[in-house]
Design a protein around this motif. Structure first.
Motif, PDB file in Angstrom:
ATOM      1  N   GLY A  49       0.933  -1.131  -0.057  1.00 22.59           N
ATOM      2  CA  GLY A  49       0.200  -0.517  -0.176  1.00 22.59           C
ATOM      3  C   GLY A  49       1.023   1.161  -0.051  1.00 22.59           C
ATOM      4  N   ASN A  50       0.397   1.987   1.073  1.00 18.18           N
ATOM      5  CA  ASN A  50       1.368   3.637   0.980  1.00 18.18           C
ATOM      6  C   ASN A  50       2.632   3.351   1.321  1.00 18.18           C
ATOM      7  N   THR A  51       3.126   2.117   2.399  1.00 15.16           N
ATOM      8  CA  THR A  51       4.508   1.706   2.929  1.00 15.16           C
ATOM      9  C   THR A  51       5.187   1.403   2.010  1.00 15.16           C
ATOM     10  N   LYS A  52       6.750   1.718   1.928  1.00 11.59           N
ATOM     11  CA  LYS A  52       7.072   1.668   0.837  1.00 11.59           C
ATOM     12  C   LYS A  52       8.738   1.603   1.138  1.00 11.59           C
ATOM     13  N   VAL A  53       9.618   0.595   1.260  1.00 10.13           N
ATOM     14  CA  VAL A  53      10.682   0.298   1.796  1.00 10.13           C
ATOM     15  C   VAL A  53      11.846  -0.070   0.615  1.00 10.13           C
ATOM     16  N   LEU A  54      13.156   0.608   0.493  1.00 10.20           N
ATOM     17  CA  LEU A  54      13.980   0.069  -0.213  1.00 10.20           C
ATOM     18  C   LEU A  54      14.755  -0.701   0.736  1.00 10.20           C
ATOM     19  N   CYS A  55      15.003  -1.627  -0.204  1.00 11.03           N
ATOM     20  CA  CYS A  55      15.842  -3.071   0.524  1.00 11.03           C
ATOM     21  C   CYS A  55      17.496  -3.101  -0.894  1.00 11.03           C
ATOM     22  N   THR A  56      18.462  -2.851  -0.057  1.00 13.90           N
ATOM     23  CA  THR A  56      19.857  -3.113  -0.720  1.00 13.90           C
ATOM     24  C   THR A  56      20.335  -4.134  -0.127  1.00 13.90           C
ATOM     25  N   ALA A  57      20.707  -4.849  -0.833  1.00 13.45           N
ATOM     26  CA  ALA A  57      21.711  -6.073  -0.578  1.00 13.45           C
ATOM     27  C   ALA A  57      23.436  -5.660  -0.340  1.00 13.45           C
ATOM     28  N   SER A  58      24.217  -5.656  -0.148  1.00  8.98           N
ATOM     29  CA  SER A  58      25.820  -5.886  -0.113  1.00  8.98           C
ATOM     30  C   SER A  58      26.360  -6.830   0.606  1.00  8.98           C
TER      31      SER A  58
END
Length: 239
Positions: free
Chosen positions: A33-42
């Motif tokens: 919905g309106n929850t937005k999360v940027l996920c990155t892997a290093s």
């Protein structure tokens, strides 16, 4: 009737956009919905001191909310000089969840760090972070295998998470902020793609909940997780 007009077992619209951060070994933007999360892997070869030389790897996570991810500006935790207890609890949960489906021996002496940054919060940030972090982790594993840094895939299964709760006396799936703030019971469920439970967090905010209500919440969670796993696999091009 739920404030959003959704059915009791209906999730918010979920989207997963891959390769959102091209300099990371894996990344996605996930929206509940309106929850937005940027996920990155290093991917790193540097391990915690207590793991060096043991032939095993590590998967860990960091979590944070940007200042205007909420209705009024939040102060950056770095400015305050320390992380809140909530932040530490959530990032440990993300790490535990991902390690539950990763074979550390196969990963070898490598560390993969998942950074989960909340761009916009409307309930369920930790569940969105776990679900998206798996996609970023899988991308990072694929990146390693393409470069022959791994000879075997260390991922044993998918992992995803969803919130459920009792709202106005009725069990519902995937709480948004309005429901979460008024719910009598709030729970988070973390399950593997094969339907096994990794962690359950449940709290009676008002009246204690019954065993029957817990069973109903678990049924809703399993339905939601099944849908999320399909979305993960579709985003990753997996059958």
């Amino acid at each position: 009737m739920r404030p959003s007009g959704r059915e009791l077992d209906e999730m918010r619209k979920v989207t997963i956009e891959r390769n959102i951060a091209p300099q990371a070994e894996g990344s996605c933007m996930i929206s509940f919905g309106n929850t937005k999360v940027l996920c990155t892997a290093s991917v790193e070869t540097k391990l915690p001191p207590w793991l060096r030389g043991k032939g095993t790897g590590w998967v860990t996570a960091e979590y944070g909310m940007l200042p205007r991810s909420t209705g009024s500006r939040m102060r950056r935790e770095a400015t305050a000089g320390k992380q809140s207890g909530r932040t530490q609890e959530i990032q440990r949960l993300i790490g535990r969840s991902l390690r539950a489906v990763t074979d550390m021996k196969i990963l070898g002496e490598n560390q993969i760090t998942l950074d989960c940054d909340v761009i916009q919060a409307d309930g369920g940030t930790r569940t969105a972070a776990i679900t998206g972090a798996y996609v970023a982790l899988k991308e990072a594993i694929d990146w390693m295998m393409e470069r022959e840094l791994l000879s075997e895939n260390p991922l044993k299964d998918n992992i995803a998470a969803i919130s459920c709760g009792i709202y106005r006396g009725t069990p519902v799936l995937d709480l948004d902020y309005i429901e979460d703030s008024e719910a009598e019971t709030d729970a988070n469920f973390i399950l593997t793609g094969s339907g096994n439970f990794v962690e359950i967090q449940g709290t009676a905010e008002q009246e204690p909940f019954t065993r029957d209500e817990l069973n109903q919440l678990m049924d809703l969670a399993q339905k939601g997780i099944g849908e999320l796993v399909e979305m993960q696999n579709s985003a990753l091009g997996k059958k």
